[in-house]
Design an enzyme around this catalytic site. Structure first.
Site, PDB file in Angstrom:
ATOM      1  N   TYR A 135       0.794  -1.123  -0.194  1.00 53.45           N
ATOM      2  CA  TYR A 135      -0.033  -0.021  -0.156  1.00 53.45           C
ATOM      3  C   TYR A 135       0.812   1.486  -0.034  1.00 53.45           C
ATOM      4  O   TYR A 135       0.255   2.379   0.091  1.00 53.45           O
ATOM      5  CB  TYR A 135      -0.835   0.152   1.335  1.00 53.45           C
ATOM      6  CG  TYR A 135      -1.783  -1.183   1.173  1.00 53.45           C
ATOM      7  CD1 TYR A 135      -2.926  -1.031   0.250  1.00 53.45           C
ATOM      8  CD2 TYR A 135      -2.084  -1.931   2.133  1.00 53.45           C
ATOM      9  CE1 TYR A 135      -4.121  -2.278   0.296  1.00 53.45           C
ATOM     10  CE2 TYR A 135      -3.037  -3.049   2.221  1.00 53.45           C
ATOM     11  CZ  TYR A 135      -3.789  -3.263   1.021  1.00 53.45           C
ATOM     12  OH  TYR A 135      -4.879  -4.029   1.160  1.00 53.45           O
ATOM     13  N   ASP A 197      -1.752 -10.869   8.720  1.00 48.01           N
ATOM     14  CA  ASP A 197      -0.926 -12.378   8.113  1.00 48.01           C
ATOM     15  C   ASP A 197       0.579 -12.059   8.540  1.00 48.01           C
ATOM     16  O   ASP A 197       1.090 -13.264   8.807  1.00 48.01           O
ATOM     17  CB  ASP A 197      -1.110 -12.031   6.745  1.00 48.01           C
ATOM     18  CG  ASP A 197      -2.417 -12.498   6.162  1.00 48.01           C
ATOM     19  OD1 ASP A 197      -2.742 -13.719   6.095  1.00 48.01           O
ATOM     20  OD2 ASP A 197      -3.254 -11.726   5.559  1.00 48.01           O
ATOM     21  N   ARG A 529      -9.202  -0.211   0.633  1.00 47.67           N
ATOM     22  CA  ARG A 529      -7.837   0.651   1.215  1.00 47.67           C
ATOM     23  C   ARG A 529      -6.965   0.288  -0.022  1.00 47.67           C
ATOM     24  O   ARG A 529      -7.104  -0.349  -1.032  1.00 47.67           O
ATOM     25  CB  ARG A 529      -7.323  -0.396   2.331  1.00 47.67           C
ATOM     26  CG  ARG A 529      -6.061  -0.240   2.729  1.00 47.67           C
ATOM     27  CD  ARG A 529      -5.813  -1.512   3.581  1.00 47.67           C
ATOM     28  NE  ARG A 529      -4.393  -1.220   4.528  1.00 47.67           N
ATOM     29  CZ  ARG A 529      -3.859  -1.859   5.438  1.00 47.67           C
ATOM     30  NH1 ARG A 529      -4.409  -3.183   5.576  1.00 47.67           N
ATOM     31  NH2 ARG A 529      -2.789  -1.742   5.960  1.00 47.67           N
TER      32      ARG A 529
END
Ligand code: ADP
Length: 590
Positions: A135, A197, A529
């Site tokens: 991101y 994760d 997102r």
């Protein structure tokens, strides 16, 4: 309106704006020796030097680093993340880069830095650890911003309250830190955390970005309670019950050091408008403390894997999952993973195929068979004492048995299955970094996440799967993805793995995500997102009623941050001091 006048997505495709402001924020201004790779927009070399001196007066020389050489952009790994650039860049390495990075030592310094940035009109981009890879990591949307490394010095677990089952943390506390704290203080038999994760990111940063994990506490924002925030003007706010002073606090101490109200981490809403959401995925404040609810150890735990043999089983599986999840028979945030998501954790692409084309159905079937997995693999867990787990398992197993060929495994049945063993930990809040591995699917592997929200319905899941797989294949990429099942929806996470050292691979990854954003919006699907390079495009798709939400966001942004110094462009919101059109990133041509 100058700041963020709306523009149609097609205006962003390639063409005349290709040399947009984002690549050269300071135009053609000459660089002096010792200048950073990128100066903040509109700031001369001399003025920047003055700014750095003042910054060092606040945080000390050792905590201010100017980014002056390309060698400083050398980090490439999640394990040693960059604090100033995007390690998984789809453009040039130096396109989203900070001019300097400051690591404040306390809240008072954060306040002083905000005031200084206002005085110099220099943009500042806060981050906690910078492991938000996929991101954008620590990199700023506006090159030349000052990076504010909140995690380096402000990394304390301020409190763990066992009876109240919560923690209060500073920005630099990672999932590993919080988990280790529970283990080292013999508290794991009482309390668990929830982890994403990968466990190296910060609890606060992940929650701020509305990230998810996989226990019953998987919705991280839902499970936070209370924030302390420095506003763009340097003022300090505590939200919810934190706004009510503790009668025992020392009124003469600086506000950030005052003992908080004892209900701050127990009741989210306090009195009046509830503000916390406005500080998530936002450019309205720097979060300096956050409360997080911890899960009571459930008194028993069993993870499991259900393998589904056919690609076409997706529809039926999702129809089975919905009623179980809504009724909370599925207690946690389970995942339905495509075969390549698991395969990529266990080997790179070359270890399965030497085909230059995206893997076809026969090849995917062969991989599934080799790994003793299905084309889709469902990872869940049961929580509670044995009798509770037995009842829940009988319902879950009974429901999935309707799918022909479904197979059921506990971790002890497949001791060599790396993914099952890792999910066994993750689903009980034990952090790891094992799943980093799938990024190495291609050489010099990097990734972007395309993350649309889906209804928990067979039709939506199949629709999103077919669309995303087709677009990946058009770009020559393999589909790697997972459906993460929330309380009422699914986060469909498509991992676009590309070779960051191959320009064509980068271009294709950018093309596919940008095209998918458009495709998805046309079908009523939006992302939860995104990477900094795609923020404008996605923000433009949430345009109900003539962009009413964006107008609201801009009004608040301009009121709280009139000079536009805090994270300009974050999530597509541009302050009035920026020309949004000029800063937009063009969509790549096919
Ligand atoms: P992680 O902690 O998971 O590594 P990052 O530090 O990369 O995550 O943060 C992700 C994003 O969240 C940042 O780019 C920034 O926009 C936002 N963010 C992180 N920490 C803060 C903070 N303390 N205050 C405000 N925004 C933050």
């Amino acid at each position: 309106m100058k700041g963020a006048e709306q523009f149609a997505p097609e205006q962003m495709v390639g063409g005349p704006t290709a040399e947009a402001a984002y690549r050269r924020p300071n135009g053609d201004a000459p660089r002096d020796a010792g200048d950073p790779l990128c100066l903040p927009p509109g700031i001369s070399s001399k003025r920047f030097k003055e700014f750095l001196c003042r910054l060092a007066d606040i945080s000390g020389d050792d905590h201010v680093t100017a980014i002056t050489k390309m060698e400083e952009l050398s980090q490439e790994s999640y394990l040693d993340p960059s604090k100033c650039h995007d390690m998984f860049h789809v453009f040039n390495k130096e396109d989203f880069v900070s001019s300097a990075v400051v690591a404040p030592r306390n809240v008072g310094e954060v306040q002083a830095i905000m005031r200084l940035c206002n005085e110099f009109e220099i943009p500042v981009w806060p981050f906690s650890i910078g492991r938000n890879v996929g991101y954008g990591g620590a990199s700023p949307r506006v090159s030349g911003s000052l990076g504010m490394d909140m995690g380096r010095n402000m990394n304390k677990i301020l409190k763990v309250d066992v009876d109240g089952a919560y923690a209060l943390v500073e920005p630099g506390v990672t999932y590993f830190d919080l988990h280790d704290y529970l283990v080292n203080n013999n508290l794991r038999d009482k309390l668990w955390i929830d982890v994403p994760d990968l466990g190296g990111g910060s609890v606060l940063g992940n929650t701020t970005e509305r990230g998810v994990g996989y226990t019953p506490y998987g919705d991280h924002y839902m499970m936070h309670c209370g924030m302390e925030i420095v506003l763009p003007n340097g003022e300090l706010v505590r939200t919810g019950m934190g706004a009510l002073p503790n009668p025992n606090a020392d009124p003469n101490a600086p506000a950030h050091e005052q003992e908080p109200n004892s209900c701050w981490q127990l009741f989210n809403y306090g009195f009046g408008p509830y503000n916390d959401g406005s500080f998530t995925q936002s450019s309205l404040g720097v979060i300096t403390k956050m409360g997080v609810w911890l899960m009571a150890n459930p008194g028993g735990y069993q993870s499991y894997l259900i393998t589904l043999p056919r690609d076409d089983d997706l529809h039926q599986a999702i129809e089975i999952i919905r009623p179980l999840r809504v009724a909370m028979v599925l207690q946690n945030v389970p995942t339905l993973r495509h075969i390549l998501m698991d395969a990529a954790c266990m080997g790179d692409r070359a270890s399965y195929s030497n085909s230059a084309n995206p893997l076809n159905d026969e090849e995917l079937d062969a991989i599934a068979e080799k790994l003793n997995l299905g084309r889709w693999n469902f990872y869940g867990a049961l929580y509670g004492p044995q009798p509770v787990r037995d009842v829940l398992w009988s319902v879950v197993k009974g429901a999935f048995s309707q799918i022909k060929g479904a197979k059921f495994f506990f971790p002890e049945d497949q001791p060599d299955n790396l993914v099952l063993q890792t999910r066994h930990d993750t689903l009980q809040g034990i952090p790891s970094v094992t799943e980093l591995k799938w990024v190495d699917w291609l050489p010099n592997g990097a990734h972007l996440f395309f993350s649309p929200i889906a209804k928990v319905s067979g039709d939506d899941a199949v629709g999103q799967y077919q669309l995303t797989r087709r677009r990946c294949e058009e770009a020559g990429l393999d589909f790697i993805g997972t459906f993460v099942v929330g309380m009422r929806e699914m986060h469909h996470i498509v991992c676009l793995v590309f070779n960051r050292k191959d320009k064509e691979s980068c271009r294709k990854a950018h093309w596919v995500i940008s095209t998918l954003i458009q495709d998805a919006a046309e079908r009523g699907w939006g992302e939860y997102r995104t990477h900094i390079a795609l923020m404008d495009q996605i923000a433009q798709t949430y345009n109900f009623n003539n962009n009413a939400q964006m107008k609201l966001n801009e009004t608040i942004k301009n009121a709280l941050d009139p000079k536009g110094i805090l994270a300009p462009g974050k999530n597509g919101i541009w302050p009035q001091t920026y020309d949004a059109k000029a800063w937009a990133i063009p969509r790549p041509k096919r």
